[in-house]
Every structure is written in structure tokens, then in C-alpha cells.
Design a protein around this motif. Structure first.
Motif, PDB file in Angstrom:
ATOM      1  N   LYS A  92       2.038   2.327  -3.262  1.00 43.96           N
ATOM      2  CA  LYS A  92       1.103   2.835  -4.174  1.00 43.96           C
ATOM      3  C   LYS A  92       0.730   4.086  -3.809  1.00 43.96           C
ATOM      4  O   LYS A  92      -0.130   4.914  -4.424  1.00 43.96           O
ATOM      5  CB  LYS A  92      -0.159   1.914  -4.095  1.00 43.96           C
ATOM      6  N   LYS A 124     -11.760  -0.106  -3.595  1.00 46.42           N
ATOM      7  CA  LYS A 124     -11.194   0.242  -4.832  1.00 46.42           C
ATOM      8  C   LYS A 124     -11.897  -0.041  -6.016  1.00 46.42           C
ATOM      9  O   LYS A 124     -11.780   0.753  -6.872  1.00 46.42           O
ATOM     10  CB  LYS A 124      -9.941  -0.497  -4.763  1.00 46.42           C
ATOM     11  N   GLU A 131     -10.419  -4.218  -1.132  1.00 43.33           N
ATOM     12  CA  GLU A 131     -10.774  -4.408  -2.756  1.00 43.33           C
ATOM     13  C   GLU A 131     -12.008  -4.179  -3.041  1.00 43.33           C
ATOM     14  O   GLU A 131     -12.078  -3.560  -4.474  1.00 43.33           O
ATOM     15  CB  GLU A 131     -10.429  -6.007  -2.676  1.00 43.33           C
ATOM     16  N   GLU A 135      -8.852   3.916  -6.460  1.00 44.44           N
ATOM     17  CA  GLU A 135      -7.781   3.890  -5.656  1.00 44.44           C
ATOM     18  C   GLU A 135      -7.574   5.045  -5.001  1.00 44.44           C
ATOM     19  O   GLU A 135      -7.102   5.392  -3.604  1.00 44.44           O
ATOM     20  CB  GLU A 135      -6.381   3.272  -6.062  1.00 44.44           C
ATOM     21  N   LYS A 136      -7.781   6.312  -5.577  1.00 49.98           N
ATOM     22  CA  LYS A 136      -7.626   7.686  -5.449  1.00 49.98           C
ATOM     23  C   LYS A 136      -8.174   8.040  -4.080  1.00 49.98           C
ATOM     24  O   LYS A 136      -7.807   8.557  -3.127  1.00 49.98           O
ATOM     25  CB  LYS A 136      -7.773   8.572  -6.458  1.00 49.98           C
ATOM     26  N   TYR A 162      -0.123   5.096  -0.357  1.00 46.41           N
ATOM     27  CA  TYR A 162      -1.016   5.224   0.878  1.00 46.41           C
ATOM     28  C   TYR A 162      -0.106   5.873   1.930  1.00 46.41           C
ATOM     29  O   TYR A 162       1.138   5.319   2.022  1.00 46.41           O
ATOM     30  CB  TYR A 162      -1.590   4.015   1.221  1.00 46.41           C
ATOM     31  N   CYS A 185      -9.401   5.764  -1.761  1.00 45.10           N
ATOM     32  CA  CYS A 185      -9.155   4.795  -0.781  1.00 45.10           C
ATOM     33  C   CYS A 185      -7.913   5.240  -0.308  1.00 45.10           C
ATOM     34  O   CYS A 185      -7.687   5.133   1.131  1.00 45.10           O
ATOM     35  CB  CYS A 185      -9.138   3.358  -1.181  1.00 45.10           C
ATOM     36  N   LYS A 186      -6.892   5.801  -0.917  1.00 42.70           N
ATOM     37  CA  LYS A 186      -5.455   6.053  -0.328  1.00 42.70           C
ATOM     38  C   LYS A 186      -5.596   7.657  -0.001  1.00 42.70           C
ATOM     39  O   LYS A 186      -4.416   8.130   0.670  1.00 42.70           O
ATOM     40  CB  LYS A 186      -4.580   5.820  -1.223  1.00 42.70           C
ATOM     41  N   LEU A 223       0.672  -1.289  -0.048  1.00 44.49           N
ATOM     42  CA  LEU A 223      -0.109   0.086   0.048  1.00 44.49           C
ATOM     43  C   LEU A 223       0.683   1.345  -0.080  1.00 44.49           C
ATOM     44  O   LEU A 223       0.571   2.049  -0.940  1.00 44.49           O
ATOM     45  CB  LEU A 223      -1.003  -0.124   0.994  1.00 44.49           C
TER      46      LEU A 223
END
Length: 305
Positions: free
Chosen positions: A167, A218, A215, A223-224, A169, A226-227, A164
Motif C-alpha cells: 500500500k 487510519k 486501524e 492512510e496518507k 508504507y 499513517c504511511k 502495508l
């Protein structure tokens, strides 16, 4: 082991090759560029720190050839010296030497690159990395986590955190998603760099729960979101913390069902909402919308029972 400052060219001429630790941070082209400018003007101001290749193998650390990036076997490790500190400077040094082929003699880079073995023999390589790269170079969190994740005894939880943080996070967000807490902080990571895993990293209860929910999140939001700091993960953890114990047994399935049920219009709202000038912040607006959707979801579930 000699402690004198040595020209790296002398080591190369004696048959040695140069390696780097796989767990060391990635080389940043911007930093290399700055180092090249410094080396051209001033030369090397302090020697880089090296260890013998065999020492890294003894401590179960993987090493790679500095120039080719190829893995180095245990059998070949003795042919190498490993740069523990000074990787960016050495990369800059190599690039300057390579550029000499296109330059006139008076323009060529002719500075030496010096190395030295660490003065203390009682430190492990991981302890050395922690002191060098936290106390002096201030590594990013993802670099610190990566340096631990290559260890054979690295906890599964930390391997997932490594994925993570690589990526983008934050450590805080990764901890919330995977442990439903913020107990895994920079202090815990600092200790882990020295080969000691504190309880928050050993406790993998809830890891699969977090991975499953992440998952689905996302896939639904991208993902933007989520992180993005801790907005979404923080809301989910808050919902879990405020549930009755009997409700927590079905929390994973309920949350997955809830996230999956959010329609495209509300997904777009959550992805694009901005804070109001002089009013609610972006986080407050996201929390408000999620609470509204959650309440509506719970009503619909009860109606269906």
C-alpha cells in the motif's frame, strides 16, 4: 539438465509452456516499454534464466501461466518452464510479436528470445531470486517482501508487513506500526529471501496491538498520514518507550481512546500542516501538536477518575 542457450521458440514447439513465479515482482509497463525499444534495436543481449516447473513445486512455490495468469497445478507443472529472470524482456518480446500482425513484412520484429538454465545446481530458487534481483536489478522493498510472503512457512508478521508495503508504507514505517521497533530492516528481508527467518520476524508479540492502533489511526487520519514516512508511528512508539512498565499494560486502550478523541479541526491540522521555511519541520509541528493533545487527554482522563 541441459545448460546450453536455447531458443524459447524451440521449447514451445516441443510442447513446453512458459510460467512465472507468483512471488516475482509485478510487471511494470514502463519497464516493458523500454525493453521493447531495446529488443527492436539490438535484440536480446543476454539469455533469460529458466527452471523446470517441477522444481518450483518441489520448493513449495506457486507458479502461474505467463500469458493467462492462471494458477498451474502440481500435475501440470511439468509442462512448463519458469522464467526466474527476464520476465520484463519476455513480456516485451511477446508484445512485439503480437504487434507484427499489423505491420508490413519489412517492419516486423523477427528477433529470437533465448533462455538458459542456471549454471549452478546447488541454489534454491529463493536464493537465486535474492542474488539476481537484489545484486543486479535492485528490487523495491515491497517486491522483496512479496517474494517471501508466498512461502507456506512465511511468518504472520511478514504477511502483515507485505500488506502495508504493497500500500506504499516504507519498511521502516511498517516495522514501527507492527513491532514498535525498526529491527525489521532490509538486511533482515534479504536473509528472509533466502529462506531464513531471523528473530525480528519470528517475534509476534505486540502485533495485534499494532494492528488495532493502526486501524483506528487510519479511520481517524486517513492512510496518507499513517504511511507518510514514520511521523505518526514514530510518535506513538516514542510515547510507548517512555512510559513506565505499569502504564504499558493499558497503552493500547489508552492510545486508541486518545486517537478517537481528537476533534476534526485538529485532524485537519495534522493532515495538512507544512514545515515552516527557516523554522520547524512538518514532523516537528506534528509531534508538537500531538504532544499538546496527549497532555490534554491525560489531564482529562485523570479528572474523570
Amino acid at each position: 539438465m541441459k545448460k546450453e542457450i536455447t531458443k524459447i521458440s524451440d521449447l514451445l514447439n516441443s510442447g513446453k509452456k512458459v510460467a512465472r513465479l507468483r512471488g516475482n515482482r509485478e510487471l511494470d509497463p514502463k519497464i516493458v516499454k523500454k525493453k521493447k525499444e531495446s529488443l527492436k534495436q539490438f535484440g536480446l543481449l543476454s539469455p533469460a534464466i529458466i527452471i523446470d516447473g517441477n522444481k518450483s513445486i518441489e520448493e513449495d512455490l506457486e507458479i502461474i501461466d505467463f500469458e493467462t495468469g492462471e494458477d498451474i497445478s502440481k500435475e501440470d507443472a511439468g509442462q512448463y518452464i519458469v522464467l526466474v529472470e527476464g520476465n520484463h524482456r519476455y513480456k516485451a518480446h511477446l508484445e512485439l510479436l503480437e504487434a507484427n500482425a499489423k505491420l508490413e513484412e519489412e517492419q516486423k520484429y523477427k528477433k529470437e528470445f533465448f533462455v538458459v538454465y542456471p549454471l549452478g545446481d546447488n541454489m534454491s530458487i529463493m536464493e537465486m531470486l535474492a542474488e539476481i534481483n537484489i545484486c543486479t536489478n535492485n528490487w523495491d522493498t515491497k517486491d522483496k517482501v512479496k517474494s517471501i510472503a508466498i512461502k507456506e512457512d512465511c511468518p504472520k508478521l511478514l504477511l502483515e508487513i507485505n500488506k502495508l508495503t504493497n500500500k506504499g508504507y516504507s519498511l521502516n514505517a511498517a516495522s514501527l506500526w507492527l513491532t514498535f521497533s525498526t529491527k525489521i530492516n532490509t538486511s533482515v528481508i534479504h536473509v528472509a529471501m533466502q529462506g531464513k527467518y531471523l528473530d525480528p520476524l519470528k517475534n509476534e508479540v505486540g502485533l495485534e496491538r499494532g494492528l488495532k492502533i493502526l486501524e483506528v489511526a487510519k479511520a481517524k487520519f486517513g492512510e496518507k498520514l499513517c504511511k507518510s514516512r514514520t511521523t505518526l508511528s514514530g510518535w506513538i512508539v516514542n510515547k510507548y518507550d517512555n512510559m513506565l512498565d505499569k502504564e504499558k499494560a493499558t497503552f493500547t486502550d489508552d492510545m486508541i481512546q486518545f486517537i478517537s478523541s481528537i476533534d476534526s479541526d485538529n485532524v485537519t491540522y495534522l493532515q495538512k500542516v507544512k514545515g515552516e521555511k527557516g523554522g520547524s519541520s512538518k514532523e516537528e509541528l506534528i509531534n508538537k501538536k500531538l504532544n499538546e493533545l496527549w497532555d490534554s487527554f491525560k489531564v482529562s482522563v485523570k479528572s474523570a477518575e
